[in-house]
Design a protein around this motif. Structure first.
Motif, short mmCIF file in Angstrom:
data_model
loop_
_atom_site.label_atom_id
_atom_site.label_comp_id
_atom_site.label_asym_id
_atom_site.label_seq_id
_atom_site.Cartn_x
_atom_site.Cartn_y
_atom_site.Cartn_z
N GLY A 94 -3.28 15.19 5.20
CA GLY A 94 -2.06 15.23 4.42
C GLY A 94 -1.72 16.77 3.58
N ALA A 95 -3.32 17.02 3.26
CA ALA A 95 -3.30 18.53 2.64
C ALA A 95 -2.71 19.54 3.51
N TYR A 96 -3.05 19.58 4.76
CA TYR A 96 -2.53 20.75 5.69
C TYR A 96 -1.38 20.55 5.86
N VAL A 97 -0.71 19.34 6.37
CA VAL A 97 0.66 19.28 6.40
C VAL A 97 1.63 19.82 5.47
N SER A 98 1.04 19.38 4.08
CA SER A 98 1.81 19.65 2.99
C SER A 98 2.00 21.30 2.70
N ALA A 99 1.09 21.64 2.84
CA ALA A 99 0.25 23.04 2.73
C ALA A 99 1.33 24.05 3.88
N LEU A 100 1.21 23.65 5.11
CA LEU A 100 1.88 24.33 6.28
C LEU A 100 3.44 24.28 5.90
N MET A 101 3.98 23.10 5.46
CA MET A 101 5.25 23.12 5.33
C MET A 101 5.87 23.83 4.09
N SER A 102 5.09 23.80 3.12
CA SER A 102 5.59 24.62 1.80
C SER A 102 5.48 26.09 2.18
N ILE A 103 4.70 26.66 3.13
CA ILE A 103 4.50 27.91 3.08
C ILE A 103 5.39 28.45 4.12
N HIS A 104 5.60 27.69 5.33
CA HIS A 104 6.30 28.33 6.61
C HIS A 104 7.81 27.94 6.34
N PHE A 105 8.07 26.91 5.66
CA PHE A 105 9.42 26.36 5.41
C PHE A 105 10.16 26.16 4.20
N ASP B 156 -4.68 29.56 14.85
CA ASP B 156 -3.18 30.00 14.92
C ASP B 156 -2.44 29.07 13.94
N LEU B 157 -2.95 27.96 13.61
CA LEU B 157 -2.35 27.09 12.67
C LEU B 157 -3.00 26.98 11.36
N THR B 158 -4.20 26.65 11.56
CA THR B 158 -5.13 26.59 10.09
C THR B 158 -5.59 27.98 9.62
N ARG B 159 -5.66 28.86 10.31
CA ARG B 159 -6.42 30.25 9.74
C ARG B 159 -7.79 30.04 9.96
N ASP C 64 -11.55 29.40 9.08
CA ASP C 64 -12.47 29.38 7.73
C ASP C 64 -11.90 30.08 6.42
N MET C 65 -10.82 30.70 7.05
CA MET C 65 -10.13 31.38 5.97
C MET C 65 -9.10 30.41 5.21
N GLY C 66 -8.75 29.38 5.82
CA GLY C 66 -7.91 28.38 5.20
C GLY C 66 -6.58 29.09 4.75
N LEU C 67 -5.78 28.10 4.04
CA LEU C 67 -4.45 28.29 3.82
C LEU C 67 -4.37 28.85 2.31
N SER C 68 -3.97 29.77 1.79
CA SER C 68 -4.04 30.02 0.46
C SER C 68 -2.58 30.42 -0.09
N GLY C 69 -2.27 30.31 -1.38
CA GLY C 69 -1.06 30.47 -1.82
C GLY C 69 0.01 29.46 -1.61
#
Length: 344
Positions: free
Chosen positions: A85-96, A150-153, A155-160
């Motif tokens: 849920g955390a990754y889906v929400s982060a990816l959607m908000s960052i990319h879309f 390519d999707l999760t980056r 160990d760097m993770g998704l920031s911002g």
């Protein structure tokens, strides 16, 4: 004649009126809600931060309480769906650039849909085999999040990750301050609790309890036990996905650390410590154990040691969790007035 005598015979211990107990319970809920609504007026940002975390972890704890307390299956995969849920929400908000409400709903739905193919083979297993299978899902999720760069980056993770934005057009505002996050988490947690209560008090909830108590008997009575277990597994994942979405927008950073066993263990401690199969169990456990964990930050070297001692003490003193203690207290208050009336 015998029936007439029996009809006039009264028991020494009067039966507790259900209506009186229900009134006490609803009054306690109203007082707790009023105290939460007033909390930002008296608490600083640090304490509000801790309470937001408690309400975030309440969501996956409700899901675990559903599958463990009302169906009898121990799943260690709640942290997996929390991370999804955390990754889906982060990816959607960052990319879309989608709104927070959309991200929240899609994250919960995605977690439930991913649980479907995972649950079909897993639920064929029994007892310890099912537990080991869910533990394997944790390991797989950790490896995927670290290696699918390519999707999760990795160990760097998704920031911002953007802050939650509520409303539409000129009426929209961005949640930034701690009190704003607190009220947002409170609304989502309250809706989740209401949905949980409505579910377990429905006919479907009674079928879940029947499966927990005696699966073979429930199946012989025509209850589609495997279908119900699969639906419960998916619903528990939905609760966890909602919590993960709220966590992503609260912390603004998502990394593979979210799939660590620590999160699944924390959710399990909340449910077991609060009371398995009890409506207030996850609620009480989330606030108590997050509060204890945060309070022990004053001794970082001994924090986990003291936390472990607290858990051991709880197991010996309250083996069924804290919820039964509150239930007995409410029953005593409700019976106090009725006992006085009988005495008269």
């Amino acid at each position: 004649m015998q029936q007439a005598i029996m009809s006039t015979t009264t028991l020494d211990t009067p039966r507790l009126p259900a209506a009186r107990l229900a009134t006490v319970n609803w009054s306690a809920c109203a007082l707790a809600l009023a105290a939460l609504l007033a909390a930002p007026l008296f608490m600083g940002d640090y304490y509000l931060h801790a309470m937001v975390l408690a309400m975030i972890f309440l969501l996956p704890a409700l899901g675990l309480n559903l599958i463990l307390g009302y169906t009898g299956m121990l799943s260690l995969a709640q942290g997996v769906f929390f991370g999804i849920g955390a990754y889906v929400s982060a990816l959607m908000s960052i990319h879309f650039g989608t709104s927070f409400i959309v991200n929240l709903l899609v994250a919960g739905l995605a977690a439930g849909l991913i649980a479907l193919p995972l649950g079909i083979p897993a639920l064929r297993l029994r007892d310890t085999s099912f537990v080991m299978c869910t533990l394997g899902l944790v390991v797989i999720a950790q490896m995927v999040s670290k290696n699918w760069v390519d999707l999760t980056r990795g160990d760097m993770g998704l920031s911002g990750v953007p802050r939650p934005r509520i409303g539409f057009g000129d009426w929209a505002f961005t949640v930034v301050q701690a009190p704003e996050y607190f009220y947002l988490a409170l609304v989502i947690a309250a809706l989740a609790v209401l949905g949980f209560v409505a579910l377990i008090r429905s006919p479907a909830g009674r079928c879940m309890v029947a499966i927990r108590d005696n699966e073979r008997l429930a199946e012989s009575l025509g209850v589609p036990t495997w279908t119900y277990k699969l639906l419960v597994f998916m619903l528990s994942a939905v609760f966890a996905g909602l919590g993960g979405s709220l966590y992503a927008h609260f912390s603004t950073v998502v990394s593979p650390l979210v799939f660590q066993a620590y999160y699944s263990n924390t959710i399990l401690i909340i449910v077991l410590g609060g009371g398995v199969g009890k409506i207030p169990g996850a609620v009480i456990g989330s606030f108590v154990f997050v509060a204890v964990s945060e309070a022990l930050r004053i001794t970082p070297e001994l924090r986990m040691v003291i936390y472990g001692i607290v858990l051991l003490g709880l197991v010996f003193v309250f083996p069924q969790g804290l919820a039964p203690l509150f239930e007995r207290f409410a029953a005593r208050i409700a019976g106090f007035g009725s006992n006085k009336e009988v005495a008269k």
